[in-house]
Design an enzyme around this catalytic site. Structure first.
Site, PDB file in Angstrom:
ATOM      1  N   GLY A  10     102.490  66.907  53.389  1.00 23.92           N
ATOM      2  CA  GLY A  10     102.774  68.340  53.297  1.00 23.92           C
ATOM      3  C   GLY A  10     101.708  69.182  53.995  1.00 23.92           C
ATOM      4  O   GLY A  10     100.575  68.750  54.186  1.00 23.92           O
ATOM      5  N   ARG A  14     100.785  76.853  50.240  1.00 21.42           N
ATOM      6  CA  ARG A  14     100.116  77.793  49.334  1.00 21.42           C
ATOM      7  C   ARG A  14      98.612  77.903  49.580  1.00 21.42           C
ATOM      8  O   ARG A  14      97.934  78.731  48.995  1.00 21.42           O
ATOM      9  CB  ARG A  14     100.409  77.393  47.878  1.00 21.42           C
ATOM     10  N   GLY A  77     110.646  66.713  51.285  1.00 22.92           N
ATOM     11  CA  GLY A  77     110.406  66.649  49.844  1.00 22.92           C
ATOM     12  C   GLY A  77     109.673  65.381  49.449  1.00 22.92           C
ATOM     13  O   GLY A  77     109.536  64.444  50.228  1.00 22.92           O
TER      14      GLY A  77
HETATM   15  C1  UD1 Z   1     104.923  68.017  42.393  1.00 23.06           C
HETATM   16  C2  UD1 Z   1     106.038  67.565  41.439  1.00 23.06           C
HETATM   17  C3  UD1 Z   1     105.864  68.242  40.086  1.00 23.06           C
HETATM   18  C4  UD1 Z   1     104.497  67.914  39.531  1.00 23.06           C
HETATM   19  C5  UD1 Z   1     103.400  68.302  40.523  1.00 23.06           C
HETATM   20  C6  UD1 Z   1     102.077  67.816  39.962  1.00 23.06           C
HETATM   21  C7  UD1 Z   1     108.010  67.117  42.818  1.00 23.06           C
HETATM   22  C8  UD1 Z   1     109.337  67.614  43.224  1.00 23.06           C
HETATM   23  N1  UD1 Z   1     107.311  67.907  41.992  1.00 23.06           N
HETATM   24  O1  UD1 Z   1     105.075  69.393  42.630  1.00 23.06           O
HETATM   25  O2  UD1 Z   1     106.854  67.803  39.184  1.00 23.06           O
HETATM   26  O3  UD1 Z   1     104.282  68.564  38.300  1.00 23.06           O
HETATM   27  O4  UD1 Z   1     103.655  67.707  41.806  1.00 23.06           O
HETATM   28  O5  UD1 Z   1     101.135  67.474  40.878  1.00 23.06           O
HETATM   29  O6  UD1 Z   1     107.593  66.054  43.229  1.00 23.06           O
HETATM   30  N2  UD1 Z   1     104.440  65.891  50.153  1.00 23.06           N
HETATM   31  C9  UD1 Z   1     104.818  65.110  51.220  1.00 23.06           C
HETATM   32  N3  UD1 Z   1     106.000  65.378  51.840  1.00 23.06           N
HETATM   33  C10 UD1 Z   1     106.849  66.369  51.431  1.00 23.06           C
HETATM   34  C11 UD1 Z   1     106.449  67.159  50.323  1.00 23.06           C
HETATM   35  C12 UD1 Z   1     105.234  66.898  49.704  1.00 23.06           C
HETATM   36  O7  UD1 Z   1     104.103  64.198  51.620  1.00 23.06           O
HETATM   37  O8  UD1 Z   1     107.917  66.506  52.029  1.00 23.06           O
HETATM   38  C13 UD1 Z   1     103.146  65.596  49.488  1.00 23.06           C
HETATM   39  C14 UD1 Z   1     102.171  66.744  49.532  1.00 23.06           C
HETATM   40  O9  UD1 Z   1     101.350  66.635  50.682  1.00 23.06           O
HETATM   41  C15 UD1 Z   1     101.392  66.566  48.229  1.00 23.06           C
HETATM   42  C16 UD1 Z   1     102.353  65.832  47.320  1.00 23.06           C
HETATM   43  O10 UD1 Z   1     103.392  65.335  48.141  1.00 23.06           O
HETATM   44  O11 UD1 Z   1     100.235  65.779  48.391  1.00 23.06           O
HETATM   45  C17 UD1 Z   1     102.947  66.750  46.253  1.00 23.06           C
HETATM   46  O12 UD1 Z   1     103.554  67.859  46.877  1.00 23.06           O
HETATM   47  P1  UD1 Z   1     103.353  69.334  46.308  1.00 23.06           P
HETATM   48  O13 UD1 Z   1     103.973  70.268  47.250  1.00 23.06           O
HETATM   49  O14 UD1 Z   1     101.945  69.541  45.927  1.00 23.06           O
HETATM   50  O15 UD1 Z   1     104.269  69.242  44.999  1.00 23.06           O
HETATM   51  P2  UD1 Z   1     104.210  70.203  43.737  1.00 23.06           P
HETATM   52  O16 UD1 Z   1     104.981  71.423  44.043  1.00 23.06           O
HETATM   53  O17 UD1 Z   1     102.817  70.367  43.298  1.00 23.06           O
HETATM   54 MG    MG Z   2     100.940  69.783  44.081  1.00 28.30          MG
END
Ligand code: UD1
Ligand code: MG
Length: 426
Positions: A10, A14, A77
Site C-alpha cells: 500500500g 493517510r 485490497g
Molecule cells: C486492516 C484490516 C482491519 C484491521 C487493521 C489493523 C482489512 C480489510 N482491514 O485495515 O480489519 O483492524 O488492518 O491493522 O484488511 N496492503 C497491501 N495491498 C493492498 C492494501 C493494503 O499490501 O492492496 C497492505 C498495506 O501496505 C498495509 C497492510 O496491507 O501494510 C494493511 O493495510 P491498511 O490499509 O493499513 O489496512 P487498514 O485499513 O489498517
Molecule cells: Mg493499517
C-alpha cells in the site's frame, strides 16, 4: 513448515506522503523493519513480502535479507495482497521453501504493526497448531477501537464476522474487540475462501477480513488469540499513529535498558533508536538523543542534552555532556567531552580531555576526514581541529587554538594560537 507473508504494497494514503508508509522511519529504521524482525524471529522456511507502491525503494531498503518479493501490481485490497504473497510460496528463495504441492501454514501480517512481539506471534501459531484449526487470527479488546475492523461472535463465542469501521453500523462500532491484522491460514483454506469474496464494501476492495469470514461460513473453525496489551497492536496509518507507535516502542526499549542496569533519569525525554547497545552502570541524563547502532560501554555518563549519531562507539567510563554532538567516532576509556563540542569522524584515545567548545572540523565542503587524538591528550577550550589531523599522546592545545589540517601535533607537544604553533619550551 511456516511461511510468513508481510503485506507492504500500500501507499499509505493517510500518511500524506510520497514515501511508502512502510519506509517511514520509526526509531531510526523503516516501519517495515519492525514487523520483519518479529517474523524472522519465528524462523520461517520462507519469508515473503508483498510490495507494490514504490516497490523499488522498498526492495532496495531490504537488500540481502533473504526475502522473496511478491509484486501486487494494483492495490486491490489486503486479500488480494495476501493472494499475491501466497502465490509466491515456493518461488526461488534463499531459504528452504516448501516443496511443491505442500500445504503450508502461512502467517500473514500487515506491514504496519511495528509493536507486535514475536512471542505474541508464537502464541497465535500455538493456537493454530490445535487440531482442526485452519484459520487463526489475533484480536484485541481496545479502550478506543477506532480505525480497526470489529470482531463479531455468535452466542458460543465463535467468530462469525469482521466488519471494517467504514462498513460498520453504530452498534458494531461500539464493539471493542478488534482485528489486529495478523492471521494464520492453511494455504488451501485461504485459496478456497478467497474464491468466494467480492468487492461489495465501502472501499470497493478485496478484504482479507472477508477471507476469514468466508472460511468460517465454509465450516472452518476460526481460532483466535487475544492480545492482552493493546499497545502491542498499534498500527501506523497516519503520522499521528506513527508518533504513538514510536512512543510505545521507545518506552518498551527504555524499560529493557533499565532492566539491564542502565540508569535513565527521565525516560520521557530520552530518545534512543533501535539497535543501540548500552553497558550496565551507565547513566543517561535527560534530553538525550542516541541514534541507531550506537554502542555505549559500561559506567559511562551521557547527557544532559547530548546527541550521539550513528557510528559512535563510547568505551567504558566515558563522559559526554551538555550540548555535545558525536558522529561516527570512537572514544576511548575514561575520556571526557563535557561541554558544547562537536566530535565528528574522530578516533579519540583513552583518558583524553576535550575542553569546552572544541570542534572537530571534519568537512571541507567536499570530503569528510578523520581526526585522531591520542591517549592522554588535553584539548584546550575552543580548539578547532581541522581534519585530517592527529594530536599526539599527552599533547596539549591551548585555548582557542586552530590546528590546521595535516599539521599533526607530536606526542607531548604543546601548541597554541591561530594557526597553532609549537610553544617553545622555556
Ligand atoms: C486492516 C484490516 C482491519 C484491521 C487493521 C489493523 C482489512 C480489510 N482491514 O485495515 O480489519 O483492524 O488492518 O491493522 O484488511 N496492503 C497491501 N495491498 C493492498 C492494501 C493494503 O499490501 O492492496 C497492505 C498495506 O501496505 C498495509 C497492510 O496491507 O501494510 C494493511 O493495510 P491498511 O490499509 O493499513 O489496512 P487498514 O485499513 O489498517
Ligand atoms: Mg493499517
Amino acid at each position: 513448515m511456516l511461511v510468513t507473508v508481510i503485506l507492504a504494497a500500500g501507499k499509505g494514503t493517510r500518511m500524506c506522503s510520497e514515501l511508502p508508509k512502510v519506509l517511514h522511519p520509526l526509531l531510526g529504521v523503516p516501519v517495515l523493519e519492525h514487523s520483519l524482525e518479529s517474523a524472522e524471529a519465528l524462523g520461517p522456511g520462507q519469508k515473503i513480502v508483498v510490495v507494490g507502491y514504490a516497490r523499488e525503494k522498498v526492495i532496495e531498503a531490504f537488500q540481502g535479507r533473504g526475502i522473496t518479493w511478491a509484486v501486487q501490481e494494483e492495490q486491490l485490497g489486503t486479500a488480494h495482497a495476501a493472494r499475491c504473497g501466497i502465490g509466491a510460496i515456493g518461488a526461488a528463495s534463499p531459504g528452504a521453501p516448501p516443496a511443491a504441492g505442500a500445504d503450508p501454514d502461512v502467517l500473514v501480517l500487515n506491514g504496519d504493526l511495528p509493536a507486535l512481539r514475536a512471542d505474541t506471534l508464537r502464541a497465535l501459531l500455538a493456537e493454530h497448531a490445535r487440531p482442526g484449526a485452519h484459520v487463526s487470527i489475533l484480536t484485541c479488546s481496545m479502550a478506543d477501537p477506532s480505525g480497526y475492523g470489529r470482531i463479531l461472535r455468535d452466542a458460543r463465542g465463535l467468530v462469525t464476522g469482521i466488519v471494517e469501521e467504514k462498513d460498520a453500523e453504530e452498534a458494531t462500532r461500539r464493539l471493542r474487540e478488534v482485528n489486529v491484522g495478523t492471521y494464520v491460514f492453511r494455504a488451501s483454506a485461504f485459496r478456497e475462501a478467497y474464491a468466494r469474496i467480492d468487492r461489495q464494501n465501502a472501499q470497493g476492495e478485496l478484504y482479507l477480513t472477508d477471507v476469514v469470514v468466508q472460511a468460517a461460513r465454509g465450516g472452518r473453525t476460526v481460532a483466535t488469540f487475544e492480545v492482552e496489551d493493546e499497545r502491542e497492536v498499534a498500527q501506523v496509518n497516519s503520522r499521528a499513529e506513527l508518533a504513538r507507535a514510536s512512543e510505545i516502542l521507545r518506552e518498551r526499549m527504555l524499560d529493557e535498558y533499565m532492566g539491564s542496569g542502565v540508569t535513565i533519569d527521565d525516560p520521557g525525554s530520552t530518545y534512543i533508536e533501535k539497535g543501540v547497545r548500552i553497558g550496565a552502570g551507565t547513566r543517561i541524563l535527560p534530553f538525550t538523543v542516541i541514534q541507531r547502532g550506537v554502542e555505549i560501554g559500561a559506567g559511562c555518563e551521557v547527557g544532559p542534552f547530548t546527541h550521539l549519531r550513528p557510528g559512535t562507539r563510547l568505551a567504558d567510563g566515558v563522559s559526554v555532556g551538555n550540548f555535545v554532538e558525536v558522529k561516527a567516532s570512537r572514544i576511548g576509556r575514561k575520556t571526557k567531552v563535557r561541554h558544547l563540542s562537536y566530535v565528528g569522524d574522530g578516533i579519540v584515545g583513552e583518558g583524553v580531555n576535550i575542553g569546552a567548545g572544541t570542534i572537530f572540523a571534519n568537512y571541507d565542503g567536499k570530503t569528510k576526514s578523520t581526526t585522531v587524538v591520542k591517549d592522554g591528550a588535553f584539548i584546550g577550550s575552543g580548539t578547532v581541529l581541522v581534519a585530517p589531523v592527529t594530536v599526539g599522546a599527552r599533547a596539549v592545545t591551548g585555548a582557542g587554538s586552530v590546528v590546521l589540517k595535516n599539521r599533526d601535533v607530536g606526542d607531548g607537544e604543546v601548541v597554541v594560537g591561530v594557526p597553532a604553533k609549537a610553544l617553545k619550551k622555556a
